[in-house]
Write a protein that holds these residues in place. Structure first.
Motif, mmCIF file in Angstrom:
data_model
loop_
_atom_site.group_PDB
_atom_site.id
_atom_site.type_symbol
_atom_site.label_atom_id
_atom_site.label_comp_id
_atom_site.label_asym_id
_atom_site.label_seq_id
_atom_site.Cartn_x
_atom_site.Cartn_y
_atom_site.Cartn_z
ATOM 1 N N MET A 99 0.855 -1.130 0.017
ATOM 2 C CA MET A 99 -0.053 -0.061 -0.079
ATOM 3 C C MET A 99 1.020 1.206 -0.007
ATOM 4 S SD MET A 99 -2.877 1.039 2.683
ATOM 5 C CE MET A 99 -1.665 1.383 4.237
ATOM 6 N N SER A 100 0.871 2.000 -1.054
ATOM 7 C CA SER A 100 1.929 3.116 -1.239
ATOM 8 C C SER A 100 1.060 4.300 -1.090
ATOM 9 C CB SER A 100 2.630 3.053 -2.558
ATOM 10 O OG SER A 100 1.691 3.007 -3.681
ATOM 11 N N ALA A 101 -0.112 4.435 -1.493
ATOM 12 C CA ALA A 101 -0.794 5.814 -1.301
ATOM 13 C C ALA A 101 -1.044 6.289 0.121
ATOM 14 C CB ALA A 101 -2.023 5.659 -2.152
ATOM 15 N N GLN A 102 -1.050 7.311 0.262
ATOM 16 C CA GLN A 102 -1.274 7.812 1.581
ATOM 17 C C GLN A 102 -2.862 7.879 1.893
ATOM 18 O OE1 GLN A 102 0.779 9.855 3.960
ATOM 19 N NE2 GLN A 102 -1.040 9.851 5.261
ATOM 20 N N LEU A 103 -2.989 7.322 3.238
ATOM 21 C CA LEU A 103 -4.071 7.406 4.078
ATOM 22 C C LEU A 103 -4.421 8.525 4.753
ATOM 23 C CD1 LEU A 103 -4.462 3.561 5.253
ATOM 24 C CD2 LEU A 103 -5.963 4.924 3.570
ATOM 25 N N THR A 104 -5.607 9.281 4.606
ATOM 26 C CA THR A 104 -5.824 10.403 5.170
ATOM 27 C C THR A 104 -7.341 10.363 5.548
ATOM 28 O OG1 THR A 104 -4.339 11.773 3.681
ATOM 29 C CG2 THR A 104 -5.899 12.971 5.312
ATOM 30 N N LEU A 105 -7.493 10.578 6.864
ATOM 31 C CA LEU A 105 -8.610 10.447 7.396
ATOM 32 C C LEU A 105 -9.147 12.176 7.817
ATOM 33 C CD1 LEU A 105 -11.291 9.133 8.930
ATOM 34 C CD2 LEU A 105 -9.752 9.139 11.116
ATOM 35 N N TYR A 106 -10.033 12.416 7.246
ATOM 36 C CA TYR A 106 -10.968 13.873 7.798
ATOM 37 C C TYR A 106 -12.027 13.311 8.796
ATOM 38 C CZ TYR A 106 -8.849 15.546 3.502
ATOM 39 O OH TYR A 106 -7.717 15.786 2.563
ATOM 40 N N THR A 107 -12.098 14.115 9.953
ATOM 41 C CA THR A 107 -12.794 13.682 10.824
ATOM 42 C C THR A 107 -12.961 14.797 11.940
ATOM 43 O OG1 THR A 107 -13.323 11.832 12.608
ATOM 44 C CG2 THR A 107 -11.201 12.714 12.494
ATOM 45 N N ALA A 108 -13.856 14.478 13.129
ATOM 46 C CA ALA A 108 -14.150 15.571 13.866
ATOM 47 C C ALA A 108 -14.226 14.823 15.160
ATOM 48 C CB ALA A 108 -15.396 16.644 13.731
ATOM 49 N N PHE A 109 -13.929 15.415 16.228
ATOM 50 C CA PHE A 109 -14.013 14.864 17.557
ATOM 51 C C PHE A 109 -14.960 15.387 18.378
ATOM 52 C CE2 PHE A 109 -9.519 14.373 16.103
ATOM 53 C CZ PHE A 109 -9.554 12.973 15.814
ATOM 54 N N PRO A 110 -15.962 14.563 19.188
ATOM 55 C CA PRO A 110 -16.276 13.350 18.783
ATOM 56 C C PRO A 110 -17.281 13.279 17.731
ATOM 57 C CG PRO A 110 -17.586 14.008 20.380
ATOM 58 C CD PRO A 110 -16.720 14.988 20.221
ATOM 59 N N PRO A 167 -19.503 15.842 -0.696
ATOM 60 C CA PRO A 167 -20.514 16.777 -0.919
ATOM 61 C C PRO A 167 -21.802 16.554 0.184
ATOM 62 C CG PRO A 167 -19.812 15.388 -2.930
ATOM 63 C CD PRO A 167 -19.228 14.969 -1.701
ATOM 64 N N MET A 168 -21.511 15.586 0.907
ATOM 65 C CA MET A 168 -22.557 15.461 2.175
ATOM 66 C C MET A 168 -22.164 16.424 3.283
ATOM 67 S SD MET A 168 -25.285 13.471 1.061
ATOM 68 C CE MET A 168 -25.782 12.890 2.840
ATOM 69 N N GLY A 169 -21.104 17.106 3.039
ATOM 70 C CA GLY A 169 -20.527 17.676 4.457
ATOM 71 C C GLY A 169 -20.533 16.970 5.684
ATOM 72 N N LYS A 170 -20.257 15.548 5.521
ATOM 73 C CA LYS A 170 -20.186 14.798 6.729
ATOM 74 C C LYS A 170 -18.949 14.202 7.039
ATOM 75 C CE LYS A 170 -23.939 13.555 8.593
ATOM 76 N NZ LYS A 170 -24.481 14.014 9.699
ATOM 77 N N VAL A 171 -18.505 13.898 8.125
ATOM 78 C CA VAL A 171 -17.529 13.338 8.695
ATOM 79 C C VAL A 171 -17.986 11.829 9.203
ATOM 80 C CG1 VAL A 171 -15.887 15.021 8.671
ATOM 81 C CG2 VAL A 171 -17.164 14.355 10.716
ATOM 82 N N PRO A 172 -17.029 10.740 8.731
ATOM 83 C CA PRO A 172 -15.795 10.700 8.595
ATOM 84 C C PRO A 172 -15.579 10.519 6.817
ATOM 85 C CG PRO A 172 -16.216 8.625 9.167
ATOM 86 C CD PRO A 172 -17.562 9.511 9.388
ATOM 87 N N ALA A 173 -14.475 10.851 6.281
ATOM 88 C CA ALA A 173 -14.324 10.703 5.018
ATOM 89 C C ALA A 173 -12.399 10.138 5.005
ATOM 90 C CB ALA A 173 -14.211 11.737 4.173
ATOM 91 N N LEU A 174 -12.368 9.269 4.180
ATOM 92 C CA LEU A 174 -10.987 8.722 3.900
ATOM 93 C C LEU A 174 -10.654 8.884 2.544
ATOM 94 C CD1 LEU A 174 -8.758 6.911 5.527
ATOM 95 C CD2 LEU A 174 -9.979 4.995 4.460
ATOM 96 N N LYS A 175 -9.658 9.438 2.325
ATOM 97 C CA LYS A 175 -8.591 9.446 0.953
ATOM 98 C C LYS A 175 -7.615 8.428 1.236
ATOM 99 C CE LYS A 175 -7.931 12.970 -1.430
ATOM 100 N NZ LYS A 175 -7.541 14.288 -2.240
ATOM 101 N N HIS A 176 -7.536 7.645 -0.004
ATOM 102 C CA HIS A 176 -6.574 6.654 -0.174
ATOM 103 C C HIS A 176 -6.029 6.925 -1.393
ATOM 104 C CE1 HIS A 176 -5.016 2.284 -0.764
ATOM 105 N NE2 HIS A 176 -3.966 3.181 -0.402
ATOM 106 N N GLY A 177 -5.016 7.618 -1.680
ATOM 107 C CA GLY A 177 -4.527 8.255 -3.118
ATOM 108 C C GLY A 177 -5.665 9.112 -3.826
ATOM 109 N N GLU A 178 -6.346 8.657 -4.977
ATOM 110 C CA GLU A 178 -7.255 9.474 -5.587
ATOM 111 C C GLU A 178 -8.700 8.942 -5.191
ATOM 112 O OE1 GLU A 178 -6.603 12.166 -7.358
ATOM 113 O OE2 GLU A 178 -4.526 11.726 -6.861
ATOM 114 N N ALA A 179 -8.533 7.915 -4.550
ATOM 115 C CA ALA A 179 -10.031 7.231 -3.965
ATOM 116 C C ALA A 179 -10.423 8.243 -2.867
ATOM 117 C CB ALA A 179 -9.829 6.048 -3.580
ATOM 118 N N VAL A 180 -11.774 8.338 -2.643
ATOM 119 C CA VAL A 180 -12.600 9.065 -1.490
ATOM 120 C C VAL A 180 -13.493 7.843 -1.154
ATOM 121 C CG1 VAL A 180 -13.777 10.873 -0.519
ATOM 122 C CG2 VAL A 180 -12.004 11.193 -2.267
ATOM 123 N N ILE A 181 -13.455 7.634 0.166
ATOM 124 C CA ILE A 181 -14.488 6.542 0.695
ATOM 125 C C ILE A 181 -14.981 7.371 1.922
ATOM 126 C CG2 ILE A 181 -14.832 4.464 1.837
ATOM 127 C CD1 ILE A 181 -11.451 5.050 0.265
#
Length: 201
Positions: free
Chosen positions: A1-12, A50-64
């Motif tokens: 797994m070479s692509a960066q994992l980035t988690l967009y989130t808020a607490f809690p 576009p939902m304006g909700k968290v969490p969202a995960l970026k993995h390279g170009e993919a957004v989940i």
């Protein structure tokens, strides 16, 4: 797994479960913390979700997006951790079943929390049917089980444990049933959960 994992989130938020899952996977990742509210409606974040909700995960170009989707994606991304049953097995079929029932449980409990009362005709149309039958189905399934599916911890145990913790302790939408508490607390005692909690504090 070479692509960066980035988690967009808020607490809690539901993102706490994703953080826990990332720790279970021993993944290398970056967290972008956001405040609930206006920060989730900026053009920059809406380009991610576009939902304006968290969490969202970026993995390279993919957004989940959507918590159970992210947890399942991470489980498949880290197969050596065995956090999802093997494809094509009865256990994988059970995984999908209980994944969908988890979503029904969440929204059945939120309906109850909001004081929504459905008519018999509405219960026929609504996916979860009625709250009491759904909760009883989960409790009957957990009798004599340590895990939601199979004989080992999976991404579904992350989701159910986090969901039950919220619904029992914070929303108080589900009674503090001993069976549910024992199931939830067993998994919240995992070291990965403790590490995630330290980061989200």
């Amino acid at each position: 797994m070479s692509a960066q994992l980035t988690l967009y989130t808020a607490f809690p938020s539901r993102g706490n479960n994703v953080l826990w899952m990332l720790e279970e996977c021993e993944a290398r990742y970056e967290v972008v913390p956001l405040a609930l509210g206006a920060a989730l409606k900026t053009p920059e974040f809406l380009a991610i979700n576009p939902m304006g909700k968290v969490p969202a995960l970026k993995h390279g170009e993919a957004v989940i997006t959507e918590t159970v989707a992210i947890l399942s994606y991470l489980a498949e991304l880290h197969p050596h951790k065995q956090l999802i049953p093997a494809a094509g097995t009865p256990e994988r079929g059970a995984y999908y079943r209980w994944l969908c029932l988890a979503l029904h449980l969440e929204y059945a409990a939120f309906d109850r929390w909001r004081g929504v009362h459905n008519t018999p005709e509405q219960r026929i149309a609504i996916g979860y049917g009625d709250f009491d039958t759904l909760l009883a189905t989960l409790k009957n399934h957990l009798q004599g089980r340590d895990y939601i599916v199979g004989q080992q911890f999976s991404a579904l145990d992350v989701y159910y444990s986090g969901l039950l913790a919220f619904l029992i302790h914070r929303a108080q939408a589900i009674p503090a049933d001993p069976l549910l508490l024992a199931y939830m607390q067993r998994h919240l005692a995992r070291p990965a959960f403790a590490r995630a909690e330290q980061m989200s504090a």
